[in-house]
Design a protein around this motif. Sequence first.
Motif, PDB file in Angstrom:
ATOM      1  N   LYS A 286       0.846  -1.186   0.000  1.00 44.10           N
ATOM      2  CA  LYS A 286       0.000   0.000   0.000  1.00 44.10           C
ATOM      3  C   LYS A 286       0.883   1.237   0.000  1.00 44.10           C
ATOM      4  O   LYS A 286       1.770   1.378   0.840  1.00 44.10           O
ATOM      5  CB  LYS A 286      -0.910   0.006   1.230  1.00 44.10           C
ATOM      6  N   GLU A 301      -0.072   1.885  -7.842  1.00 41.87           N
ATOM      7  CA  GLU A 301      -1.340   1.406  -7.315  1.00 41.87           C
ATOM      8  C   GLU A 301      -1.125   0.321  -6.260  1.00 41.87           C
ATOM      9  O   GLU A 301      -0.246  -0.532  -6.392  1.00 41.87           O
ATOM     10  CB  GLU A 301      -2.209   0.846  -8.450  1.00 41.87           C
ATOM     11  N   ASP A 302      -1.954   0.365  -5.217  1.00 43.85           N
ATOM     12  CA  ASP A 302      -1.930  -0.671  -4.190  1.00 43.85           C
ATOM     13  C   ASP A 302      -2.315  -2.015  -4.813  1.00 43.85           C
ATOM     14  O   ASP A 302      -3.080  -2.068  -5.781  1.00 43.85           O
ATOM     15  CB  ASP A 302      -2.921  -0.340  -3.075  1.00 43.85           C
ATOM     16  N   TYR A 303      -1.800  -3.095  -4.232  1.00 43.42           N
ATOM     17  CA  TYR A 303      -2.169  -4.410  -4.747  1.00 43.42           C
ATOM     18  C   TYR A 303      -2.206  -5.438  -3.624  1.00 43.42           C
ATOM     19  O   TYR A 303      -1.628  -5.257  -2.552  1.00 43.42           O
ATOM     20  CB  TYR A 303      -1.206  -4.866  -5.851  1.00 43.42           C
ATOM     21  N   HIS A 304      -2.911  -6.532  -3.902  1.00 43.37           N
ATOM     22  CA  HIS A 304      -2.968  -7.698  -3.026  1.00 43.37           C
ATOM     23  C   HIS A 304      -2.647  -8.928  -3.864  1.00 43.37           C
ATOM     24  O   HIS A 304      -3.042  -9.011  -5.028  1.00 43.37           O
ATOM     25  CB  HIS A 304      -4.360  -7.873  -2.403  1.00 43.37           C
ATOM     26  N   THR A 331      -3.097 -11.697  -8.517  1.00 42.19           N
ATOM     27  CA  THR A 331      -2.711 -10.327  -8.194  1.00 42.19           C
ATOM     28  C   THR A 331      -3.865  -9.400  -8.517  1.00 42.19           C
ATOM     29  O   THR A 331      -4.366  -9.393  -9.650  1.00 42.19           O
ATOM     30  CB  THR A 331      -1.466  -9.897  -8.993  1.00 42.19           C
ATOM     31  N   ARG A 332      -4.278  -8.616  -7.529  1.00 40.32           N
ATOM     32  CA  ARG A 332      -5.441  -7.745  -7.698  1.00 40.32           C
ATOM     33  C   ARG A 332      -5.088  -6.309  -7.307  1.00 40.32           C
ATOM     34  O   ARG A 332      -4.438  -6.073  -6.291  1.00 40.32           O
ATOM     35  CB  ARG A 332      -6.615  -8.243  -6.843  1.00 40.32           C
ATOM     36  N   TYR A 333      -5.529  -5.358  -8.170  1.00 38.92           N
ATOM     37  CA  TYR A 333      -5.351  -3.925  -7.931  1.00 38.92           C
ATOM     38  C   TYR A 333      -6.728  -3.324  -7.659  1.00 38.92           C
ATOM     39  O   TYR A 333      -7.431  -2.921  -8.592  1.00 38.92           O
ATOM     40  CB  TYR A 333      -4.716  -3.254  -9.145  1.00 38.92           C
ATOM     41  N   SER A 336      -7.244   0.441  -9.003  1.00 37.83           N
ATOM     42  CA  SER A 336      -6.642   0.851 -10.268  1.00 37.83           C
ATOM     43  C   SER A 336      -7.695   1.355 -11.249  1.00 37.83           C
ATOM     44  O   SER A 336      -8.746   0.741 -11.412  1.00 37.83           O
ATOM     45  CB  SER A 336      -5.892  -0.325 -10.897  1.00 37.83           C
ATOM     46  N   TYR A 347      -1.240  -2.172 -14.340  1.00 34.47           N
ATOM     47  CA  TYR A 347      -2.025  -2.396 -13.124  1.00 34.47           C
ATOM     48  C   TYR A 347      -3.347  -3.092 -13.404  1.00 34.47           C
ATOM     49  O   TYR A 347      -4.398  -2.694 -12.913  1.00 34.47           O
ATOM     50  CB  TYR A 347      -2.273  -1.074 -12.389  1.00 34.47           C
ATOM     51  N   THR A 348      -3.316  -4.135 -14.208  1.00 34.42           N
ATOM     52  CA  THR A 348      -4.508  -4.951 -14.424  1.00 34.42           C
ATOM     53  C   THR A 348      -4.400  -6.217 -13.588  1.00 34.42           C
ATOM     54  O   THR A 348      -3.308  -6.704 -13.300  1.00 34.42           O
ATOM     55  CB  THR A 348      -4.660  -5.330 -15.907  1.00 34.42           C
ATOM     56  N   ASP A 349      -5.548  -6.767 -13.192  1.00 37.07           N
ATOM     57  CA  ASP A 349      -5.565  -7.996 -12.405  1.00 37.07           C
ATOM     58  C   ASP A 349      -4.959  -9.137 -13.217  1.00 37.07           C
ATOM     59  O   ASP A 349      -5.216  -9.266 -14.419  1.00 37.07           O
ATOM     60  CB  ASP A 349      -6.998  -8.342 -12.003  1.00 37.07           C
TER      61      ASP A 349
END
Length: 401
Positions: A286, A301-304, A331-333, A336, A347-349
């Motif tokens: 984050k 962009e933040d990601y998980h 991987t998920r934004y 975004s 920044y695409t999933d």
Amino acid sequence: VGIDFSHQEFDLTFGQGDSAYVEGVNNPFFGFAWEYQRNVGEKQQSDFSGLLKLSRDYYINELQGRLQFNSQSTFSTEFYTNEELVIYRRHLPMRYFQSLLGFSLDKTFFTVFNFQFQDEIQYRYYWQSTEEFPNYWRNHIYLCGNFFGLALSRVSLLYDWEKKQHPTAHDYDYDDQRWGIQFYHSWGWHSNTTLWIQHRQMDYSSLVPDSTYHNDFRQESLFLTMRQNLGGALVAKLNAEFDWRFYKLSNSFTPNFQYYRLEPMLVYEFNSQFSLGCGMLYEMKKYQYERENVNFGLEPEDYHIYGLVIDIDYFNLKGIILSFSHTFSLTRYPGSPTGNIPGLSLYTDRNENNTMLYFSWQALKSVEINLVAHYDNDRDVEIEHNDSRSSLFTLDVAYKF
């Protein structure tokens, strides 16, 4: 004798168009290595080794030496060196000579305190020094004090300092200092916990305060490793990392961030030679920075990341070592804006499969086979034709005499 093989494939898209890019490289090589060891009782140990590796794409020549002196069983000193010459035939800047000299000291006092010191000086010289590949000096000092307590416990105080200087590229000069404290405790058979707390200070001595890509920063980190025997052959493991970084000037190029990574795993140990592990992966990053400092470019962009991990490890006394690891991750934004901008691929999933394999076999008394393979399949779940696949493979057969 062996071969390096790599294959990369990218599906690219922008706007209404798409294309594919494929790159493959195979590089056969021939190598020769030697080693000499000489011990004078337990007081003096020395070993020297060399490596010569020739291939179509590169040439490597490496010499190593180590001399260790032991005084009783509680004090030892070591001098070592590593000299390396690397020439990439097709890439002139990647031709360099590197020299490393090191000294280490290890002293134990009354079985309750151990002190370690290490100092390394390294110099790298490029045939054609550029801004991307500048010549440099590097000095690295490491200090560690270990306090041994009761019930298989240990507390360690650590200090790590690295200084790097570039004669013609002063913007890359830096001082990197790390202070840490580490706690270790064994809870019994196959059960232990290690907690490591670290403070890091990075200073770029020649940069202006508003430098775009490099900024002074401090970082606080916590590392946790746990292993707990659950009874029988079942073992629970946990690897965790937590980082908080704060830049002197936080912007879209050097943003403050929080980073967390957790990897719990259950391992079934069939015996001392064979184990199978299955676990989960969670990773999060984050960012925090002053939005008004953004002048151009897309904001980070933040990601998980959520994933599943499978590990297989095997070895036997006949000379076979096998290590296999596979990770499937999502991987998920969540914040975004990419999905609202047609054809933009940042920044695409994504869904990713990553496989690593290492295999070593002492086939005969004088013949050894080593294999390293890596496969990565990265798929975009939002935009078509925005995938990538890569394969790396190295095989070598060594004859010892």
